[in-house]
Scaffold this motif. Structure first.
Motif, PDB file in Angstrom:
ATOM      1  N   PHE A  56       0.775  -1.329   0.100  1.00 10.81           N
ATOM      2  CA  PHE A  56      -0.233  -0.048  -0.079  1.00 10.81           C
ATOM      3  C   PHE A  56       0.940   1.401   0.106  1.00 10.81           C
ATOM      4  O   PHE A  56       1.768   1.323  -0.796  1.00 10.81           O
ATOM      5  CB  PHE A  56      -1.177  -0.106   0.895  1.00 10.81           C
ATOM      6  N   ASN A  57       0.737   2.139   1.059  1.00  8.80           N
ATOM      7  CA  ASN A  57       1.343   3.428   0.961  1.00  8.80           C
ATOM      8  C   ASN A  57       2.754   3.566   0.236  1.00  8.80           C
ATOM      9  O   ASN A  57       3.568   2.852   0.624  1.00  8.80           O
ATOM     10  CB  ASN A  57       1.457   3.954   2.420  1.00  8.80           C
TER      11      ASN A  57
ATOM     12  N   ARG B 246       5.184   0.313   0.201  1.00  2.00           N
ATOM     13  CA  ARG B 246       5.396  -0.341   1.506  1.00  2.00           C
ATOM     14  C   ARG B 246       4.794  -1.512   1.475  1.00  2.00           C
ATOM     15  O   ARG B 246       3.660  -1.508   1.192  1.00  2.00           O
ATOM     16  CB  ARG B 246       4.522   0.502   2.499  1.00  2.00           C
TER      17      ARG B 246
ATOM     18  N   TRP C 119       8.167   2.762   7.588  1.00  2.00           N
ATOM     19  CA  TRP C 119       7.012   2.773   6.914  1.00  2.00           C
ATOM     20  C   TRP C 119       6.620   3.958   6.123  1.00  2.00           C
ATOM     21  O   TRP C 119       7.270   5.094   6.402  1.00  2.00           O
ATOM     22  CB  TRP C 119       5.677   2.689   7.800  1.00  2.00           C
ATOM     23  N   ASP C 120       5.891   4.098   5.220  1.00  2.00           N
ATOM     24  CA  ASP C 120       5.429   5.321   4.335  1.00  2.00           C
ATOM     25  C   ASP C 120       6.571   6.171   3.682  1.00  2.00           C
ATOM     26  O   ASP C 120       6.840   7.130   4.151  1.00  2.00           O
ATOM     27  CB  ASP C 120       4.442   5.950   5.370  1.00  2.00           C
TER      28      ASP C 120
ATOM     29  N   ARG D 244       5.673  12.094  12.453  1.00  2.00           N
ATOM     30  CA  ARG D 244       5.604  11.149  11.207  1.00  2.00           C
ATOM     31  C   ARG D 244       5.029  11.904  10.063  1.00  2.00           C
ATOM     32  O   ARG D 244       4.827  13.295   9.975  1.00  2.00           O
ATOM     33  CB  ARG D 244       4.471  10.059  11.373  1.00  2.00           C
TER      34      ARG D 244
ATOM     35  N   TYR E  22     -10.163   7.929   6.906  1.00  2.00           N
ATOM     36  CA  TYR E  22      -9.098   8.782   6.483  1.00  2.00           C
ATOM     37  C   TYR E  22      -9.501   9.364   4.537  1.00  2.00           C
ATOM     38  O   TYR E  22      -9.765   8.347   3.884  1.00  2.00           O
ATOM     39  CB  TYR E  22      -7.699   7.804   5.974  1.00  2.00           C
TER      40      TYR E  22
ATOM     41  N   SER F  30      -7.040  -2.086   7.536  1.00  2.00           N
ATOM     42  CA  SER F  30      -7.633  -0.729   8.307  1.00  2.00           C
ATOM     43  C   SER F  30      -9.046  -0.285   7.358  1.00  2.00           C
ATOM     44  O   SER F  30      -8.619   0.363   6.429  1.00  2.00           O
ATOM     45  CB  SER F  30      -6.517   0.379   8.457  1.00  2.00           C
TER      46      SER F  30
ATOM     47  N   VAL G 143      -9.801   3.762   4.570  1.00  2.00           N
ATOM     48  CA  VAL G 143      -8.588   4.527   4.603  1.00  2.00           C
ATOM     49  C   VAL G 143      -8.155   4.942   3.079  1.00  2.00           C
ATOM     50  O   VAL G 143      -8.242   3.917   2.287  1.00  2.00           O
ATOM     51  CB  VAL G 143      -7.468   3.925   5.235  1.00  2.00           C
TER      52      VAL G 143
ATOM     53  N   PHE H 123      -4.775   6.872   1.826  1.00  2.00           N
ATOM     54  CA  PHE H 123      -3.712   7.860   2.311  1.00  2.00           C
ATOM     55  C   PHE H 123      -2.566   7.881   1.228  1.00  2.00           C
ATOM     56  O   PHE H 123      -2.486   6.636   0.588  1.00  2.00           O
ATOM     57  CB  PHE H 123      -3.269   6.557   3.499  1.00  2.00           C
TER      58      PHE H 123
ATOM     59  N   ASP I 261      -5.034   0.320   3.876  1.00  2.00           N
ATOM     60  CA  ASP I 261      -3.984  -0.053   4.421  1.00  2.00           C
ATOM     61  C   ASP I 261      -3.503  -1.590   3.822  1.00  2.00           C
ATOM     62  O   ASP I 261      -2.844  -2.612   4.499  1.00  2.00           O
ATOM     63  CB  ASP I 261      -3.648  -0.082   5.929  1.00  2.00           C
TER      64      ASP I 261
HETATM   65  C1  BMA Z   1      -1.393   6.504   9.709  1.00  4.19           C
HETATM   66  C2  BMA Z   1      -0.353   5.822   9.152  1.00  4.19           C
HETATM   67  C3  BMA Z   1      -0.455   5.185   7.681  1.00  4.19           C
HETATM   68  C4  BMA Z   1      -1.770   4.459   7.651  1.00  4.19           C
HETATM   69  C5  BMA Z   1      -2.908   5.261   8.203  1.00  4.19           C
HETATM   70  C6  BMA Z   1      -4.463   4.817   8.170  1.00  4.19           C
HETATM   71  O1  BMA Z   1      -1.231   6.940  10.981  1.00  4.19           O
HETATM   72  O2  BMA Z   1       0.000   4.823   9.968  1.00  4.19           O
HETATM   73  O3  BMA Z   1       0.560   4.272   7.472  1.00  4.19           O
HETATM   74  O4  BMA Z   1      -1.925   4.237   6.234  1.00  4.19           O
HETATM   75  O5  BMA Z   1      -2.589   5.656   9.501  1.00  4.19           O
HETATM   76  O6  BMA Z   1      -4.088   3.584   8.893  1.00  4.19           O
END
Ligand code: BMA
Length: 320
Positions: free
Chosen positions: A39-40, A55, A103-104, A154, A239, A275, A278, A280, A300
């Motif tokens: 994903f991301n 990721r 991540w990300d 982050r 999200y 998740s 979402v 993102f 996610d």
């Molecule tokens: C955020 C990050 C992202 C994730 C998003 C939704 O806080 O952790 O990596 O895609 O949450 O879970």
């Protein structure tokens, strides 16, 4: 009594983005080994080739940054193996777990060098800090340049140009307010001049958190930044994506924020996954025809692609 709703009260358009018909454009099934989510992804276009650093995660919760190549920005081919982590670097090994913590990834080209910012669970996952890699032009060899924030922070996004001789970045401290901050640096390692750029209360489609998304896009109107926002819906966090425009010479000046989301979870692959609900982003590209490609993690779990015209995005920031 009947009420007449005119076009002034009911908006004609819902979201200004369009999902690609091939969505999701990348899933775990495209990867070898025990990859269960993809994903991301950070994405960049260079010499008419698209490079993605995706990721991915395996069933043992291992996290990998996996390079995928494309000639059209839609069909991406994962390389045989994920990027090798700089396990020879004692500082990296002391603070960052080589397969669990980052991540990300977000990719930027600055001074003819590719950099990747990342979030890192450090100190055995007790907190999150921002880190910085350099990667070679073939996207094979990573060098770690260090941790570039205090905890808990982050979503580090570097601007693709120096501004007034300094490097700039956006990030999102994980404090009680969850707003977007700007800082500058002489060398990409030492950061200061920290200022809040927008607060979550400025974003009408979010009430819990906001954060920078992909690398800002330089336009004649200002820096176009795709951002994310989180809202609480009963027991879930939803999200969505929106946009903001910052002044080219002084990115602490906000020229506009989209007052509606530009993309929100609607499709099955965005609503259902590890998740739920979402979308993102950490990668977007402006094409020569004025189309902005937004690569986004869905639930996610998989990777989607949505497009919008640059004009519509600027208009959404300035007038909607
Ligand atoms: C955020 C990050 C992202 C994730 C998003 C939704 O806080 O952790 O990596 O895609 O949450 O879970």
């Amino acid at each position: 009594m009947t009420t007449t709703i005119t076009s002034n009260t009911l908006r004609q358009k819902k979201y200004i983005t369009h999902r690609h018909p091939n969505n999701p454009i990348l899933t775990a099934a495209d990867f070898p080994n025990d990859i269960v989510t993809a994903f991301n992804a950070g994405v960049i276009k260079h010499n008419d080739q698209y490079f993605m650093v995706c990721r991915t995660e395996d069933s043992a919760l291992g996290r990998y940054m996996w390079v995928c190549d494309s000639t059209d920005g839609i069909n991406f081919t994962p390389r045989p193996e994920p990027l090798r982590m700089p396990t020879h670097d004692p500082v990296f090994m002391k603070y960052v777990h080589p397969t669990k913590s980052y991540w990300d990834p977000r990719i930027v080209r600055l001074d003819n060098t590719f950099y990747i910012t990342h979030a890192a669970d450090v100190t055995n996952g007790q907190t999150c800090q921002l880190g910085l890699f350099k990667i070679d032009d073939d996207f094979n060899q990573l060098d770690w340049l260090g941790l570039i924030s205090l905890p808990d922070n982050r979503n580090a996004v570097l601007f693709p140009d120096k501004i007034g001789g300094a490097y700039y970045r956006l990030d999102r401290p994980n404090d009680n307010s969850f707003d977007i901050w700007l800082s500058s640096s002489p060398d990409l390692i030492h950061w200061g001049n920290h200022r809040r750029v927008i607060a979550k209360k400025d974003v009408f489609w979010s009430d819990q958190k906001i954060g920078p998304g992909s690398v800002p896009i330089k336009t004649p109107h200002g820096w176009l930044c795709i951002i994310h926002g989180v809202r609480r819906q009963c027991t879930d966090q939803v999200y969505s994506l929106g946009a903001m425009l910052l002044d080219l010479d002084d990115p602490s000046k906000v020229l506009g924020i989209s007052q509606r989301a530009i993309l929100a979870p609607e499709t099955t692959y965005e609503l259902i996954g590890q998740s739920p609900s979402v979308v993102f982003t950490n990668g977007s590209i402006l094409e020569p025809d004025g189309t902005v490609r937004i690569y986004y993690g869905a639930a996610d779990t998989v990777l989607g692609l949505a497009t919008a015209s640059l004009d519509d995005l600027i208009h959404a920031c300035l007038y909607e």
